[in-house]
Design a protein around this motif. Sequence first.
Motif, PDB file in Angstrom:
ATOM      1  N   GLY A 193       0.809  -1.211   0.000  1.00 48.16           N
ATOM      2  CA  GLY A 193       0.000   0.000   0.000  1.00 48.16           C
ATOM      3  C   GLY A 193       0.841   1.259   0.000  1.00 48.16           C
ATOM      4  O   GLY A 193       2.030   1.249   0.342  1.00 48.16           O
ATOM      5  N   SER A 194       0.241   2.357  -0.397  1.00 53.95           N
ATOM      6  CA  SER A 194       0.941   3.641  -0.456  1.00 53.95           C
ATOM      7  C   SER A 194       0.192   4.708   0.332  1.00 53.95           C
ATOM      8  O   SER A 194       0.142   5.867  -0.056  1.00 53.95           O
ATOM      9  CB  SER A 194       1.093   4.078  -1.914  1.00 53.95           C
ATOM     10  OG  SER A 194       1.790   3.104  -2.642  1.00 53.95           O
ATOM     11  N   GLY A 195      -0.396   4.324   1.431  1.00 56.21           N
ATOM     12  CA  GLY A 195      -1.134   5.297   2.241  1.00 56.21           C
ATOM     13  C   GLY A 195      -2.630   5.061   2.144  1.00 56.21           C
ATOM     14  O   GLY A 195      -3.139   4.533   1.161  1.00 56.21           O
ATOM     15  N   ALA A 196      -3.366   5.471   3.194  1.00 52.15           N
ATOM     16  CA  ALA A 196      -4.806   5.237   3.240  1.00 52.15           C
ATOM     17  C   ALA A 196      -5.570   6.218   2.353  1.00 52.15           C
ATOM     18  O   ALA A 196      -6.572   5.865   1.741  1.00 52.15           O
ATOM     19  CB  ALA A 196      -5.298   5.342   4.679  1.00 52.15           C
ATOM     20  N   ALA A 197      -5.099   7.446   2.261  1.00 59.56           N
ATOM     21  CA  ALA A 197      -5.841   8.463   1.507  1.00 59.56           C
ATOM     22  C   ALA A 197      -5.132   8.875   0.226  1.00 59.56           C
ATOM     23  O   ALA A 197      -5.772   9.084  -0.802  1.00 59.56           O
ATOM     24  CB  ALA A 197      -6.076   9.702   2.379  1.00 59.56           C
ATOM     25  N   THR A 198      -3.810   8.993   0.276  1.00 63.24           N
ATOM     26  CA  THR A 198      -3.059   9.458  -0.886  1.00 63.24           C
ATOM     27  C   THR A 198      -1.898   8.519  -1.152  1.00 63.24           C
ATOM     28  O   THR A 198      -1.055   8.341  -0.268  1.00 63.24           O
ATOM     29  CB  THR A 198      -2.513  10.875  -0.658  1.00 63.24           C
ATOM     30  OG1 THR A 198      -3.597  11.723  -0.322  1.00 63.24           O
ATOM     31  CG2 THR A 198      -1.838  11.395  -1.913  1.00 63.24           C
ATOM     32  N   PRO A 199      -1.793   7.890  -2.282  1.00 63.16           N
ATOM     33  CA  PRO A 199      -2.740   7.912  -3.410  1.00 63.16           C
ATOM     34  C   PRO A 199      -3.815   6.847  -3.310  1.00 63.16           C
ATOM     35  O   PRO A 199      -4.610   6.696  -4.201  1.00 63.16           O
ATOM     36  CB  PRO A 199      -1.837   7.670  -4.617  1.00 63.16           C
ATOM     37  CG  PRO A 199      -0.771   6.771  -4.098  1.00 63.16           C
ATOM     38  CD  PRO A 199      -0.553   7.181  -2.673  1.00 63.16           C
ATOM     39  N   SER A 200      -3.798   6.035  -2.269  1.00 58.55           N
ATOM     40  CA  SER A 200      -4.837   5.030  -1.984  1.00 58.55           C
ATOM     41  C   SER A 200      -4.940   3.973  -3.083  1.00 58.55           C
ATOM     42  O   SER A 200      -6.028   3.488  -3.380  1.00 58.55           O
ATOM     43  CB  SER A 200      -6.200   5.705  -1.774  1.00 58.55           C
ATOM     44  OG  SER A 200      -6.682   6.263  -2.971  1.00 58.55           O
TER      45      SER A 200
END
Length: 280
Positions: A211-218
């Motif tokens: 994953g690359s973060g929950a919101a950005t870039p999601s």
Amino acid sequence: LATGKKSKYNFDYKNHTWRFYEQYKNEADISREKVQTDPTQAIPWWERMDRQRMEHGMGLLCEKTDTTQVFEGPYGKMMTATILTIKRGGNVVVNKKWPERDGYYAVAVGYDRIKEVGPWDKRVSYFEQLELSGIPPVHRTKEFRVRPQEWKKWEIGQRLTPSMLFKEGDLLDVHSISQGTGKISVIKRWGHKRGPMTHGSKNHRRRGSVGSGAATPSHVLPGCRQPGWHGMRPSLDQNLRILKIIDGIDEDNMPESIIIVKGSVAGYKAHWKEGGSYVG
């Protein structure tokens, strides 16, 4: 000069002056036409800014039969060797190309004759063209780019043998298709580490976080190393020394020629009567 726009002037690194773009473009096209014939050939650096093309010369098509061990030298040093064989019928020149018609010099070599061609074969029209030149239908065809003086040596329909092109001690570049291993994990495919095997760990051979973060870039970014299919891709083994050439074998149930090279070659061995992987 504005970035991203094609200017009518261009800087000449050789003479340290500015010139018109059209003049620079014409001279650049001329430099691209220069072909390097030897790796040690001296070419000015301003002409080496464009990628130079080197013709590798003629070659043959054969099959990988097996991998063995040979002993060499006074102390019997053991080394890995690959046995390459050429079937009955051998290699034959099926086509020639030249700049006036095709843009480059090349010789097409065919291998592995087809005993029977069915009407459903999509290559029937191609086989009919070969028959006009007195050439039987073949399974495999490969082009070899050559220099003009070498292009004149070969004629359509001419038979090729290993002794005509190589001798013992020469270095070869062997092109082949690697073995397919199916779908594999990131440990075997990319060399990732496994997790702990004790103390209640549930992460033994799983991949890590993607994953690359929950919101950005999601979302998972392109190029992330993940499990997938491996193998069955073009492979190139360079600088394999020829240990032995056996040519003109005239015995039943034996190939026409045998080439033994030092080192390993990618591809399948001959586990069936049709032979192993094609190499060239």
